[in-house]
Design an enzyme around this catalytic site. Sequence first.
Site, short mmCIF file in Angstrom:
data_model
loop_
_atom_site.label_atom_id
_atom_site.label_comp_id
_atom_site.label_asym_id
_atom_site.label_seq_id
_atom_site.Cartn_x
_atom_site.Cartn_y
_atom_site.Cartn_z
N GLY A 1 -0.53 4.72 -0.91
CA GLY A 1 -1.66 5.23 -0.14
C GLY A 1 -1.29 6.40 0.75
O GLY A 1 -0.12 6.80 0.84
N GLN A 2 -2.29 6.92 1.46
CA GLN A 2 -2.07 8.11 2.30
C GLN A 2 -0.96 7.87 3.32
O GLN A 2 -0.05 8.70 3.45
CB GLN A 2 -3.38 8.49 3.03
CG GLN A 2 -3.26 9.78 3.83
CD GLN A 2 -4.38 9.99 4.85
OE1 GLN A 2 -5.12 9.04 5.16
NE2 GLN A 2 -4.50 11.19 5.36
N ARG B 1 -2.39 -0.72 -8.08
CA ARG B 1 -3.03 0.03 -9.17
C ARG B 1 -2.57 1.47 -9.27
O ARG B 1 -2.39 2.00 -10.35
CB ARG B 1 -4.54 0.03 -8.98
CG ARG B 1 -5.09 -1.33 -9.32
CD ARG B 1 -6.54 -1.39 -9.00
NE ARG B 1 -6.89 -2.79 -8.87
CZ ARG B 1 -8.00 -3.33 -9.27
NH1 ARG B 1 -8.92 -2.60 -9.81
NH2 ARG B 1 -8.22 -4.61 -9.13
N TYR C 1 -15.55 -2.59 6.09
CA TYR C 1 -14.18 -2.18 6.46
C TYR C 1 -13.92 -2.50 7.93
O TYR C 1 -12.89 -3.08 8.29
CB TYR C 1 -14.05 -0.68 6.20
CG TYR C 1 -12.75 -0.04 6.62
CD1 TYR C 1 -11.54 -0.41 6.05
CD2 TYR C 1 -12.74 0.98 7.57
CE1 TYR C 1 -10.36 0.21 6.44
CE2 TYR C 1 -11.57 1.61 7.95
CZ TYR C 1 -10.37 1.22 7.38
OH TYR C 1 -9.21 1.84 7.75
N ILE D 1 -6.74 10.06 9.76
CA ILE D 1 -5.39 10.63 9.62
C ILE D 1 -5.45 11.86 8.72
O ILE D 1 -6.00 11.82 7.62
CB ILE D 1 -4.42 9.57 9.04
CG1 ILE D 1 -4.40 8.30 9.90
CG2 ILE D 1 -3.01 10.16 8.90
CD1 ILE D 1 -3.96 8.48 11.34
N ASP E 1 0.11 -7.45 -6.07
CA ASP E 1 -1.33 -7.56 -5.83
C ASP E 1 -1.51 -8.43 -4.59
O ASP E 1 -1.35 -9.65 -4.66
CB ASP E 1 -1.98 -8.21 -7.07
CG ASP E 1 -3.46 -8.44 -6.86
OD1 ASP E 1 -3.99 -8.06 -5.79
OD2 ASP E 1 -4.09 -9.01 -7.78
N GLY F 1 0.82 -1.21 0.00
CA GLY F 1 0.00 0.00 0.00
C GLY F 1 0.85 1.26 0.00
O GLY F 1 0.47 2.28 0.59
C1 AKB Z 1 -11.66 5.91 7.11
O1 AKB Z 1 -12.26 6.97 7.29
O2 AKB Z 1 -12.15 4.94 6.53
C2 AKB Z 1 -10.25 5.77 7.66
C3 AKB Z 1 -10.25 5.15 9.01
C4 AKB Z 1 -10.76 5.89 10.18
O3 AKB Z 1 -9.81 4.06 9.16
N1 AKB Z 1 -9.63 7.05 7.69
#
Ligand code: AKB
Length: 320
Positions: free
Chosen positions: A11-12, A36, A143, A173, A53, A8
């Site tokens: 990513g951020q 990607r 998630y 974050i 991947d 990753g």
């Molecule tokens: C999100 O908003 O999905 C993330 C998190 C809090 O894990 N920044």
Amino acid sequence: MKKILVTGAAGQIGSELVPALRERHGGENVIAAGHRTALPADVQESGPSIKLDVTSAAEVMKAVGELGIETIYHMSSILSALAESNRQIAYAVNINGTYNILEAAVSHNVGQVIIPSSIAAFGPDTPQENTPNETIQRPNTLYGISKVFGEHLGNYYHEKLGLDVRGLRLPGIISWKTEPTAGTTDYAVAIFYGAIREKKYTCYLGPHTRLPMMYMPDCIKSIIDLAQADGSGLKHHADFNVGAVSFTPSEIAEAVAARVEGFEMDYKIDPMRQAIADSWPDSLDDTAAREEWGWTPSYDLDSMSDDMLKNLKIKLSDGG
Ligand code: AKB
């Protein structure tokens, strides 16, 4: 020296973790893995990178074995809002990807795996204020479910297979380098872009939605400090709460308005992201992280706002 793999890496968090690790361990020893999204130029130029991947068990097994990996920072993740609209990809990356990393780590005798969790690992039944490290979790987002899975799986690999897996429940974050767009807490980044570009921002969460947040330098410090902590002092492993600041959209708008003359914020609620935010804690009790590995954040809302505006202005004036 044995190698470090960061998944990753575009990513951020990954895009800032790679340079921080390269500074400590040498550019050539930290391998940035993306899939990607193209890696930022500085990540590409300051050390080795690969395409990986994480949903492919075979690719992960091969990379970890052939590259002689000693430590993995597994940062690949599909964030909360995107996961709700892309269940299949979220499941493949967040669940299968995490399993593939842990299996490859065990097969190739990797020394340590860091897997971040999130405040999303909590849910509507969780006590919202000063949320304890051990409490009811029961998240109601894909998630969040994947993050609880990662915590339990990490603890299982530690207890049953002797793999040193560590993880922390990161808040939203805030950072200026790589703009996040797939999460629920991203408004607290987008507000700074709106303030600099047009002195206004329309927020998709209601004014009083309080959430735990953290500035990127504290985030990077928390990840590296946990990785380097003496394992003999740890009672927890893959599930540490880490707190920094907590604020509402109206409070951050006030902080921005105090620094950007004429800034105004209005609201257009996104029901999906509002429901997600409402199911998450307002603030975290991070006593376990403070006691077991000395966690302390450095930035509050004011110091973060000053630094964000300073750096984001430079980035945007450079055409970033
Ligand atoms: C999100 O908003 O999905 C993330 C998190 C809090 O894990 N920044």
